[in-house]
Design an enzyme around this catalytic site. Structure first.
Site, PDB file in Angstrom:
ATOM      1  N   SER A  24      47.885  84.635  82.538  1.00  0.00           N
ATOM      2  CA  SER A  24      46.667  83.834  82.384  1.00  0.00           C
ATOM      3  C   SER A  24      45.410  84.666  82.156  1.00  0.00           C
ATOM      4  O   SER A  24      44.575  84.303  81.314  1.00  0.00           O
ATOM      5  CB  SER A  24      46.484  82.905  83.587  1.00  0.00           C
ATOM      6  OG  SER A  24      47.482  81.910  83.594  1.00  0.00           O
ATOM      7  N   LYS A  73      49.348  74.094  94.977  1.00  0.00           N
ATOM      8  CA  LYS A  73      48.999  72.948  94.137  1.00  0.00           C
ATOM      9  C   LYS A  73      48.774  71.657  94.924  1.00  0.00           C
ATOM     10  O   LYS A  73      47.935  70.836  94.548  1.00  0.00           O
ATOM     11  CB  LYS A  73      50.076  72.722  93.075  1.00  0.00           C
ATOM     12  CG  LYS A  73      50.087  73.779  91.982  1.00  0.00           C
ATOM     13  CD  LYS A  73      51.062  73.424  90.887  1.00  0.00           C
ATOM     14  CE  LYS A  73      51.021  74.441  89.758  1.00  0.00           C
ATOM     15  NZ  LYS A  73      51.870  74.073  88.628  1.00  0.00           N
ATOM     16  N   GLY A 136      56.485  71.598  91.330  1.00  0.00           N
ATOM     17  CA  GLY A 136      55.153  71.833  90.788  1.00  0.00           C
ATOM     18  C   GLY A 136      55.051  71.644  89.294  1.00  0.00           C
ATOM     19  O   GLY A 136      53.988  71.297  88.783  1.00  0.00           O
ATOM     20  N   ALA A 137      56.140  71.856  88.554  1.00  0.00           N
ATOM     21  CA  ALA A 137      56.139  71.615  87.110  1.00  0.00           C
ATOM     22  C   ALA A 137      56.724  70.250  86.786  1.00  0.00           C
ATOM     23  O   ALA A 137      56.196  69.513  85.949  1.00  0.00           O
ATOM     24  CB  ALA A 137      56.925  72.707  86.386  1.00  0.00           C
ATOM     25  N   TYR A 237      59.867  80.872  80.832  1.00  0.00           N
ATOM     26  CA  TYR A 237      59.642  81.627  79.588  1.00  0.00           C
ATOM     27  C   TYR A 237      59.804  83.129  79.782  1.00  0.00           C
ATOM     28  O   TYR A 237      59.536  83.909  78.872  1.00  0.00           O
ATOM     29  CB  TYR A 237      58.266  81.325  78.991  1.00  0.00           C
ATOM     30  CG  TYR A 237      57.091  81.568  79.913  1.00  0.00           C
ATOM     31  CD1 TYR A 237      56.550  82.832  80.061  1.00  0.00           C
ATOM     32  CD2 TYR A 237      56.527  80.530  80.618  1.00  0.00           C
ATOM     33  CE1 TYR A 237      55.476  83.056  80.902  1.00  0.00           C
ATOM     34  CE2 TYR A 237      55.451  80.733  81.455  1.00  0.00           C
ATOM     35  CZ  TYR A 237      54.930  81.993  81.591  1.00  0.00           C
ATOM     36  OH  TYR A 237      53.869  82.214  82.436  1.00  0.00           O
TER      37      TYR A 237
END
Length: 296
Positions: A24, A73, A136-137, A237
């Site tokens: 990020s 989260k 969370g995803a 990924y």
């Protein structure tokens, strides 16, 4: 970077643990530089017990906002002033925006998932989706897909897993708040898992299976479960080609995606919330895709 930092630089953070491997900062700082924006993006190792202090610091330092990742989260929600609709429905936040001391929580993961599909000219509106995982995803993916018009979602999670109650909540919310029909199955029921995948238009694995240290594992090992005209989407990924993707290749599936596009697009959505500007996504994709060592 040094040339851009001055007394007017606006700070944005990422609070999670562990997080030093994140892509990020590379993504956002390159985007700031490309657009000539006086912002800086830094990561902070903050776990669940420290999240209140982290949010207090965000206010005190006048930061523009922060990304939030695991394990924070859900834990961050009580310390915010407002939540957007998706965050209300998911009970989790991955982006905070600070407007003069008022903190609003957003969830851009599901937006990133849907945009990553759109970037490949793939439309799952009115289609059937099978989703493994409700964490969370998986939660924002399920909620956003339902809000965006997916007709049917079959969610699989192990009944003895800590996320089982979350999966039940997701199904209940989708059926109550959207036009989508959601069902929950135990992932241990392999016959149902196989049959649902065989009849779906898109299978998405939102679990950590396929990522280190589980890089040699996959929830679907039999290529015959897949068909050529479907989409197989792995939110992992790193590695770039997971075991699941390899199985999909054996089945000659036409559309096989990893989570890199989703990661970039969820970041682009957060970027716009903070800056009001569109992230130069094509420019960032080249940087991130060329970084073969990129992790989270």
């Amino acid at each position: 970077m040094v040339e851009r930092i001055d007394g007017h630089t606006i700070l944005i953070g990422l609070m999670a643990y562990p997080i030093r491997h994140s892509m990020s900062p590379t993504m956002h700082n390159n985007a700031f530089a490309k657009l000539g924006l006086n912002y800086a993006y830094l990561v902070f190792d903050i776990d669940g017990d420290q999240i209140k202090a982290g949010i207090d610091a965000l206010r005190t330092l006048g930061m523009r906002g922060s990304n939030i990742s695991m394990p924070n989260k859900q834990k961050v929600v009580p310390y915010l002033d407002k939540l957007d609709k998706t965050s209300q429905l998911t009970g989790s936040v991955n982006t905070i925006v600070n407007d003069d001391g008022t903190l609003t929580g957003y969830t851009t993961d599901g937006i990133g998932f849907m945009k990553a599909l759109a970037d490949e000219n793939l439309d799952i509106t009115g289609k059937k989706m099978v989703l493994s995982g409700a964490g969370g995803a998986g939660t924002p993916i399920a909620i956003q897909a339902a809000l965006d018009g997916v007709q049917e979602i079959s969610i699989f999670n192990r009944s003895d897993d800590s996320q089982w109650n979350n999966a039940k909540r997701n199904v209940s919310i989708i059926n109550a708040e959207t036009d989508c029909k959601a069902q929950l199955f135990d992932l241990n029921d392999q016959e149902s898992f196989k049959n649902e995948i065989k009849s779906c238009d898109i299978y998405c694995d939102s679990t950590a299976v396929g990522m280190n240290p589980l890089q040699d594992e996959t929830l679907v090992s039999d290529p015959s479960w897949f068909h050529e005209d479907m989409i197989v989407f792995d939110t992992v990924y790193s590695p770039r080609e997971t075991k699941l993707m390899q199985v999909a290749k054996q089945a000659n599936v036409k559309h096989i995606l990893n989570g890199l596009g989703m990661m970039i697009e969820q970041g682009a959505a957060a970027f716009k919330l903070w800056t009001g500007k569109e992230m130069p996504v094509d420019y960032i994709k080249k940087i991130v895709f060329d970084n073969k060592d990129s992790g989270h």
